[in-house]
Design a protein around this motif. Structure first.
Motif, short mmCIF file in Angstrom:
data_model
loop_
_atom_site.label_atom_id
_atom_site.label_comp_id
_atom_site.label_asym_id
_atom_site.label_seq_id
_atom_site.Cartn_x
_atom_site.Cartn_y
_atom_site.Cartn_z
N LEU A 170 6.76 -9.32 13.01
CA LEU A 170 7.73 -8.28 12.52
C LEU A 170 7.17 -7.30 11.49
O LEU A 170 6.14 -7.65 10.76
N ASP A 171 7.57 -5.91 11.38
CA ASP A 171 7.27 -5.09 10.37
C ASP A 171 8.28 -4.18 9.99
O ASP A 171 9.03 -3.63 11.21
N ILE A 172 8.81 -4.14 8.88
CA ILE A 172 9.81 -3.11 8.67
C ILE A 172 9.40 -1.90 7.66
O ILE A 172 8.48 -2.01 7.00
N GLU A 173 10.15 -0.86 7.87
CA GLU A 173 10.00 0.28 6.77
C GLU A 173 11.23 0.64 6.23
O GLU A 173 12.46 0.22 6.93
N THR A 174 11.48 1.08 5.08
CA THR A 174 12.66 1.27 4.43
C THR A 174 12.58 2.47 3.49
O THR A 174 11.65 3.09 3.49
N TYR A 175 13.78 2.69 2.98
CA TYR A 175 14.02 3.99 2.07
C TYR A 175 14.88 3.13 0.95
O TYR A 175 15.73 2.59 1.00
N SER A 176 14.48 3.76 -0.33
CA SER A 176 15.19 3.49 -1.50
C SER A 176 14.80 4.32 -2.47
O SER A 176 13.78 4.76 -2.86
N PRO A 177 15.77 4.81 -3.43
CA PRO A 177 15.58 5.46 -4.60
C PRO A 177 14.77 4.67 -5.66
O PRO A 177 14.11 5.38 -6.64
N LEU A 178 14.65 3.51 -5.48
CA LEU A 178 14.05 2.60 -6.70
C LEU A 178 12.29 2.53 -6.08
O LEU A 178 11.92 2.47 -5.09
N ASP A 179 11.65 2.25 -7.12
CA ASP A 179 10.06 2.28 -6.95
C ASP A 179 9.89 0.51 -6.74
O ASP A 179 10.19 -0.26 -7.47
N LEU A 180 9.63 0.22 -5.61
CA LEU A 180 9.20 -1.19 -5.07
C LEU A 180 8.50 -1.91 -6.19
O LEU A 180 8.71 -2.98 -6.62
N GLU A 181 7.40 -1.05 -6.48
CA GLU A 181 6.18 -1.82 -7.34
C GLU A 181 6.85 -2.17 -8.63
O GLU A 181 6.35 -3.06 -9.53
N LYS A 182 7.86 -1.18 -9.33
CA LYS A 182 8.35 -1.48 -10.64
C LYS A 182 9.64 -2.45 -10.79
O LYS A 182 9.73 -3.32 -11.53
N VAL A 183 10.26 -2.42 -9.69
CA VAL A 183 11.62 -3.15 -9.71
C VAL A 183 11.55 -4.52 -8.84
O VAL A 183 12.24 -5.46 -9.14
N GLY A 184 10.39 -4.76 -8.04
CA GLY A 184 10.52 -5.97 -7.10
C GLY A 184 11.12 -5.83 -5.94
O GLY A 184 11.95 -5.22 -5.86
N MET A 185 10.88 -6.82 -5.15
CA MET A 185 11.28 -6.97 -3.79
C MET A 185 12.79 -7.24 -3.69
O MET A 185 13.74 -6.73 -2.92
N HIS A 186 13.52 -8.17 -4.89
CA HIS A 186 14.59 -8.67 -4.74
C HIS A 186 15.67 -7.58 -5.24
O HIS A 186 16.88 -7.10 -4.39
N LYS A 187 15.35 -6.81 -6.20
CA LYS A 187 16.25 -5.59 -6.79
C LYS A 187 16.22 -4.37 -5.82
O LYS A 187 17.25 -3.71 -5.37
N TYR A 188 14.78 -4.34 -5.35
CA TYR A 188 14.72 -3.12 -4.17
C TYR A 188 15.67 -3.59 -2.98
O TYR A 188 16.26 -2.63 -2.43
N ALA A 189 15.71 -4.84 -2.51
CA ALA A 189 16.54 -5.18 -1.28
C ALA A 189 18.02 -5.08 -1.56
O ALA A 189 18.68 -4.55 -0.70
#
Length: 660
Positions: A6-25
């Protein structure tokens, strides 16, 4: 068993590197999902354009008969759990990134493909970063555009949608599919050389559980600390500008010129060591001294961790995803992410409760009166922002001198083993052995304990003067000659550890030269197969060195090299290794296995692990349940694979995290 990559792509207004995958999710949308069964062609679901996940695919995501794989599988699991509204069983998943790291390979999909020299159609596409910037993150331009209707309803104008660039979107879909191809090719390569032992598979599941659980953050303390820090630093900037005649305190060029004018001589830099030396120098002018004191407050970077806490905490105020299994590569040790628990400042003030109350009331004057330096207090309170949830407390347990114990056990250095068995202080015992006099921590010859300590920390893996300096020996007033003497005394007192360095190096070079097995101590065995040198550990796990070679150094001496991740820039390069360094890797890997075993046992007995830092475990335990004594007993229990390795742990109970 069928394998689903599997591989997914996503969109978020948050920066994954700053907030981490759990807050990003919590704040992202899944736009693409690429997948492939076994060796079948890769398929893709365009969720952004209204396609739905096939029913059989959703069913297989939760089927025990299908193994799900991904590179950094925790990200796919965390995001898809939020998207589908249902938890996965971690035992049905496998992380190819973790397997790659255990094989001594890089942590990025792109780098692994390059290092393994995969075919171009199996490598990560180079255009990926540009496409992610375009479709997965908010548009950087501030150009005003009308809001756009989309499948999700009205979307803000600062986001690029598929219809904004159809050609790029088609390329983005190919990029997502290519990641699956790359992950699958890497997994097949890894499968030829290494698998995941059952205990490691269980540890990965526990690692995900710990990261998913997270730890509660006292957001009231965090927000008040940030405000106090901002007020103090604003005041410091005003004082500094007044002192220097309006200069920019953040401009090294301006400040170095000003210092030269005040001191009458040039200063090369304004780093931490230079500032400390100037403050220590009695000849430093009062004006410069005052500036340096102001600069120290402004540069107190440790308080930035409050910002990291606020940035990463999820909606329920728990910080998650803070630990990277195999983050340190082949040894399997964990590294930190986000808040970085591995380098938290220590606390030494006694009145932590009072200090916390002053901060929560934003009472800067009280902090100044009681503690003199409010910024330093904020730094020391960082640990205390991690708080046990209501009705619970933390039980903190820490292995005692775990690396020193493992090293003594591996080398069979009897006198050291006896010190540990009898509950002695290894720093005192080491100093006593080196200087041939009794040394007691708070008694006779107590001043020698410090020398014993730096020797223990620096010399165990063949370190020289540089290693002693790294441990602060020069700051203790020791000259190079003093340090050379300490090294000689330590090595003379530990002949079996000296012999271990050479035995390990000889076994490693023998295995590489002859492409065969070679057994060393305590069942530690070396084997060279194709592009890998494997070291089999007592636990059954193995660590790996990629592309080992025997080459001649500038002195004509044969030396062992391998390819690996550099510590300086996280790049990839040929690196030299030797007996002491390999022993360090082995000892740290065994110590890590002791920690992993302890955590598995603690979990088995129902303890909730919320954090672990180096050799320390932090448990969140309901009041009236569990006990410190029970936890320490579990931690000190020897593993079956090292029954004669004497472990010991110390600990305490607390409402908030601290350094006891």
């Amino acid at each position: 068993m069928n394998i689903l990559a599997l591989d997914i792509e996503t969109y978020s207004p948050l920066d994954l590197e700053k907030v981490g995958m759990h807050k990003y999710a919590e704040n992202c949308e899944v736009t693409l999902l690429a997948y492939a069964y076994n060796d079948s062609p890769v398929s893709i679901v365009d969720l952004a354009m209204g396609e739905e996940l096939p029913f059989n695919l959703v069913a297989d995501l939760f089927s025990k008969d299908v193994l799900k794989t991904a590179f950094n599988a925790a990200f796919e699991m965390t995001v898809l759990e939020k998207y589908l509204g249902k938890k996965f069983d971690a035992s049905q998943w496998q992380c190819t990134q973790l397997l790659a790291r255990s094989l001594g390979l890089p942590a990025s999909l792109e780098q692994v493909g390059d290092v393994l020299n995969l075919a171009s159609d199996k490598r990560k596409m180079a255009t990926g970063k540009t496409l992610i910037e375009y479709f997965s993150k908010p548009r950087k331009s501030n150009v005003n555009r009308p809001q756009q209707a989309s499948l999700w309803g009205v979307r803000p104008s600062n986001r690029n949608m598929p219809k904004d660039n159809v050609k790029k979107w088609a390329e983005f879909k190919e990029y997502c599919k290519q990641d699956v191809e790359s992950e699958r090719a890497i997994r097949k390569h890894i499968a030829k050389y290494i698998g995941m032992p059952e205990r490691e598979r269980l540890m990965w599941q526990l690692d995900r559980k710990i990261n998913e659980t997270g730890v509660w953050i006292d957001m009231d303390l965090v927000e008040k600390a940030i405000r106090i820090d901002e007020k103090i630093k604003t005041e410091m900037y005003k004082k500094g500008e007044k002192l220097t005649g309006g200069l920019n305190l953040n401009s090294n060029q301006q400040m170095l010129k000003w210092i030269e004018e005040q001191e009458g001589h040039a200063v090369a830099r304004l780093d931490k060591d230079t500032r400390a030396a100037l403050l220590k120098n009695p000849k430093t002018t009062p004006q410069v001294r005052k500036f340096l004191e102001i600069k120290e407050v402004i540069c107190k970077i440790s308080t930035k961790k409050y910002g990291a806490m606020k940035e990463t905490a999820c909606r329920d105020h728990r910080a998650r995803g803070m630990f990277k299994m195999y983050g340190a590569g082949r040894t399997g040790r964990w590294t930190g992410w986000g808040i970085q628990l591995q380098n938290l400042p220590q606390n030494h003030i006694e009145d932590l409760d009072i200090a916390r109350q002053f901060v929560k009331k934003e009472n800067i004057k009280a902090l100044q009166i009681f503690f003199e330096n409010p910024t330093d207090v904020l730094s020391q309170l960082i640990r205390t922002a991690f708080v046990a949830e209501e009705g619970s407390r933390f039980i903190v347990a820490d292995f005692s001198a775990i690396e020193a114990r493992v090293l003594a056990w591996l080398a069979d250095e009897k006198w050291r083993i006896n010190v540990f068995a009898n509950g002695g202080d290894i720093y005192c015992a080491s100093a006593s052995s080196m200087f041939h006099v009794p040394v007691e921590k708070h008694g006779v010859n107590k001043e020698l304990r410090a020398k014993g300590k730096v020797a223990e920390l620096a010399c165990g893996y063949g370190g020289g003067v540089g290693a002693l300096k790294a441990m602060g020996a020069d700051k203790m007033g020791l000259s190079d000659a003093d340090m050379e003497g300490i090294i000689k005394k330590w090595r003379k007192a530990n002949p079996k550890i000296n012999n271990l360095w050479y035995a390990v190096e000889n076994c490693a070079t023998y295995a590489v030269r002859n492409k065969t097995f070679k057994t060393c101590r305590k069942g530690v065995t070396f084997e060279c197969v194709d592009d890998y040198l494997f070291v089999y550990l007592p636990s059954g796990r193995k660590i790996s060195y990629f592309k080992p070679k025997l080459v001649k150094d500038s002195n004509g001496r044969e030396t062992l090299t391998y390819e690996g991740t550099t510590q300086t820039n996280n790049g990839w390069a040929v690196q030299r290794t030797w007996g002491g360094k390999i022993v360090e890797n082995i000892v740290q890997a065994i110590a890590r296995d002791c920690l992993a075993t302890a955590m598995l046992n603690l979990n088995h007995f129902g303890y909730k692990i919320v954090m672990h830092v180096h050799d320390e475990v932090i448990l969140e335990v309901p009041e009236g349940e569990g006990s410190l004594e029970h936890v320490l007993k579990i931690m000190s229990h020897s593993s079956k694979w090292a029954s004669d390795l004497k472990l010991n742990a110390e600990g305490y109970e607390t409402a908030y995290y601290k350094k006891d």
